[in-house]
Design an enzyme around this catalytic site. Structure first.
Site, mmCIF file in Angstrom:
data_model
loop_
_atom_site.group_PDB
_atom_site.id
_atom_site.type_symbol
_atom_site.label_atom_id
_atom_site.label_comp_id
_atom_site.label_asym_id
_atom_site.label_seq_id
_atom_site.Cartn_x
_atom_site.Cartn_y
_atom_site.Cartn_z
ATOM 1 N N ARG A 1 0.844 -1.186 0.000
ATOM 2 C CA ARG A 1 0.000 0.000 0.000
ATOM 3 C C ARG A 1 0.887 1.247 0.000
ATOM 4 O O ARG A 1 2.105 1.154 0.132
ATOM 5 C CB ARG A 1 -0.949 -0.006 1.212
ATOM 6 C CG ARG A 1 -0.174 -0.382 2.460
ATOM 7 C CD ARG A 1 -0.441 0.360 3.685
ATOM 8 N NE ARG A 1 -0.409 1.765 3.552
ATOM 9 C CZ ARG A 1 0.697 2.507 3.652
ATOM 10 N NH1 ARG A 1 1.891 1.957 3.808
ATOM 11 N NH2 ARG A 1 0.619 3.815 3.570
ATOM 12 N N GLY A 2 0.214 2.402 -0.153
ATOM 13 C CA GLY A 2 0.963 3.644 -0.319
ATOM 14 C C GLY A 2 1.154 3.851 -1.813
ATOM 15 O O GLY A 2 1.581 2.924 -2.528
ATOM 16 N N GLN B 1 -2.490 2.941 9.874
ATOM 17 C CA GLN B 1 -1.180 2.958 9.198
ATOM 18 C C GLN B 1 -0.165 3.791 9.983
ATOM 19 O O GLN B 1 1.037 3.523 9.939
ATOM 20 C CB GLN B 1 -1.316 3.526 7.778
ATOM 21 C CG GLN B 1 -2.030 2.631 6.793
ATOM 22 C CD GLN B 1 -3.512 2.919 6.729
ATOM 23 O OE1 GLN B 1 -4.110 3.388 7.690
ATOM 24 N NE2 GLN B 1 -4.127 2.630 5.600
ATOM 25 N N ASP C 1 -2.219 10.593 -2.593
ATOM 26 C CA ASP C 1 -2.566 9.524 -3.531
ATOM 27 C C ASP C 1 -2.878 10.052 -4.914
ATOM 28 O O ASP C 1 -2.758 9.337 -5.906
ATOM 29 C CB ASP C 1 -3.744 8.709 -2.998
ATOM 30 C CG ASP C 1 -3.272 7.826 -1.864
ATOM 31 O OD1 ASP C 1 -3.159 8.330 -0.732
ATOM 32 O OD2 ASP C 1 -2.952 6.651 -2.132
ATOM 33 N N ASN D 1 -5.638 12.292 -0.014
ATOM 34 C CA ASN D 1 -4.732 11.487 0.825
ATOM 35 C C ASN D 1 -5.600 10.762 1.853
ATOM 36 O O ASN D 1 -6.833 10.937 1.894
ATOM 37 C CB ASN D 1 -3.664 12.366 1.486
ATOM 38 C CG ASN D 1 -2.569 11.531 2.153
ATOM 39 O OD1 ASN D 1 -2.024 10.618 1.537
ATOM 40 N ND2 ASN D 1 -2.264 11.817 3.410
ATOM 41 N N LYS D 2 -4.967 9.984 2.684
ATOM 42 C CA LYS D 2 -5.676 9.159 3.663
ATOM 43 C C LYS D 2 -6.732 9.951 4.422
ATOM 44 O O LYS D 2 -6.509 11.101 4.795
ATOM 45 C CB LYS D 2 -4.635 8.560 4.619
ATOM 46 C CG LYS D 2 -5.144 7.680 5.719
ATOM 47 C CD LYS D 2 -6.047 6.566 5.236
ATOM 48 C CE LYS D 2 -5.443 5.697 4.143
ATOM 49 N NZ LYS D 2 -6.455 4.796 3.508
HETATM 50 O O1 MRU Z 1 -4.765 3.233 2.028
HETATM 51 P P1 MRU Z 1 -3.290 3.446 1.985
HETATM 52 O O2 MRU Z 1 -2.590 2.941 3.187
HETATM 53 O O3 MRU Z 1 -2.676 2.948 0.690
HETATM 54 O O4 MRU Z 1 -3.132 5.031 1.982
HETATM 55 C C1 MRU Z 1 -1.850 5.564 1.880
HETATM 56 C C2 MRU Z 1 -1.812 7.039 1.972
HETATM 57 O O5 MRU Z 1 -2.811 7.702 2.085
HETATM 58 C C3 MRU Z 1 -0.461 7.664 1.812
HETATM 59 O O6 MRU Z 1 -0.374 8.850 2.544
HETATM 60 C C4 MRU Z 1 -0.222 7.963 0.333
HETATM 61 O O7 MRU Z 1 -0.440 6.837 -0.459
HETATM 62 C C5 MRU Z 1 1.143 8.478 0.078
HETATM 63 S S1 MRU Z 1 2.383 7.246 0.274
HETATM 64 C C6 MRU Z 1 3.883 7.965 -0.075
#
Ligand code: MRU
Length: 380
Positions: free
Chosen positions: A70-71, A223, A264, A274-275
């Site tokens: 993820r990320g 996370q 994202d 973003n998250k």
């Molecule tokens: O749902 P996730 O854990 O994939 O979400 C990740 C995020 O929101 C991160 O902040 C984003 O992907 C940037 S990672 C460098």
């Protein structure tokens, strides 16, 4: 010590019980000899470091959907290696037939998560390379496969350099001894080596800046608690875990001089997905005069998406809110649940967007275009 196991019907696993730390592993790696995409299973952290060896399209799709990898940047790297490995197994010498099957895999992998643009960005990049080699340069299918391999490796190598450059630009925005708050995990586990939002923190750590980092736990999938606190602590960074609803208090108390988050998808006007919870942090930061920075590799900027309103926001299962990570279900049976995985922070709330080319400032419609021009002129 290493233990390997394969349970019938599941992908192969490797468990590392002692010895190395999380920093010693690549979040995503290619084992070409075994035709395997190797990832750290992030759903098992911090309890144990378990590597998954993924071979089939379904295994790769599930790993992305289940957040085992993820990320945004890490998803892009995994997609690049994943589509290469699937393409490698296509049995035909006819490029048109090869391309048809390649596109079927591409569409399938692309459906695993909708918000992080790096997924489709990496898959499109791989498709363009295949098309150029097969159609324009008339390469044999075996050669096209080799070119795809090199491109997938390049995606990861570039990500390492991009994260470091983001770190240098980010570090220029803070001072030794500063308090830094981050949300979710935009660290090594979400990208390559330095991460994005953590890159200024890791570089500062190497240079003796003595930052105090606050990691939001990041409900519902934690996370921040499971991943950011874990990787920063493993690196010896002074990190303090807080619940999401505590960020206002630490900012009001003057403990935070800058917020760094990942993203994202950045729309062309600077609105940023973003998250979930990121936009709340940005709003609170504005209230207390704390600069709020989004760390964004240019692969995360979606030039075709005009504003945040056009970004598709992933909604996930209610169980992530009602029971996951709890010893037993903690919400009433049958209660309605809304579980968007991301939110959009309005461009006006963002002090700067830190890319590998430098820091863009509001209004982003112009400054991001300047970054784009720089990017295009450097790639010539
Ligand atoms: O749902 P996730 O854990 O994939 O979400 C990740 C995020 O929101 C991160 O902040 C984003 O992907 C940037 S990672 C460098």
């Amino acid at each position: 010590m290493r233990v390997t196991a394969r349970v019938p019907g599941t992908c192969e696993k490797e468990m590392y019980i002692m010895g190395k730390t999380i920093l010693d592993y690549d979040t995503v790696a290619l084992d070409d000899a075994d035709s395997a995409l190797v990832i750290i299973d992030q759903t098992k952290l911090p309890e144990r470091i378990e590597l998954l060896r993924l071979h089939t399209a379904e295994e790769i799709w599930n790993a992305i959907y289940l957040l085992q990898v993820r990320g945004a940047p890490a998803i892009g790297v995994a997609a690049g290696y994943g589509i290469y490995l699937l393409a490698k197994e296509i049995e035909t010498d006819d490029f048109d037939e090869f391309y048809k099957q390649f596109c079927t895999y591409k569409t399938y992998l692309d459906s695993s998560r909708p918000t992080a643009v790096n997924l489709s960005w990496a898959l499109n990049r791989m498709e363009q390379v295949a098309l150029r080699a097969g159609k324009e340069e008339h390469c044999a299918v075996a050669q096209v496969k080799e070119i795809l391999k090199q491109e997938s490796i390049a995606i990861q190598q570039e990500d390492i350099a991009i994260c470091k450059a983001i770190g240098e630009h980010g570090l220029s925005l803070v001072k030794p001894g500063d308090g830094i708050l981050t949300h979710c995990n935009a660290g090594k586990l979400a990208a390559s080596r330095y991460g994005t939002a953590t890159a200024p923190i890791y570089l500062g750590q190497e240079r003796g800046y003595g930052f105090h980092v606050f990691a939001d736990e990041t409900r519902p999938l934690l996370q921040g608690a499971r991943l950011t606190a874990f990787e920063l602590q493993s690196a010896g960074v002074d990190v303090t875990l807080i619940c999401d609803n505590m960020s206002g208090m630490v900012m009001k108390q003057g403990k935070v001089q800058a917020v760094f988050v990942g993203c994202d998808r950045v729309a062309a006007n600077g609105d940023t997905a973003n998250k979930i919870g990121t936009s709340v942090v940005a709003t609170v930061a504005k209230r207390y005069g704390v600069p709020f920075y989004v760390c964004a590799p240019t692969s995360t900027i979606d030039w075709n998406t005009p504003t945040g309103a056009d970004i598709v926001i992933e909604e996930r299962k209610p169980e992530e809110v009602t029971e996951m990570w709890y010893a037993s279900r903690m919400a009433p049976e049958g209660v309605k649940v809304f579980n968007p995985a991301f939110d959009v922070t309005d461009a006006e709330l963002i002090t700067g967007i830190v890319t590998e080319y430098g820091v863009a400032r509001y209004p982003y419609t112009e400054s991001l275009q300047q970054i784009r021009q720089q990017m295009q002129s450097e790639s010539k």
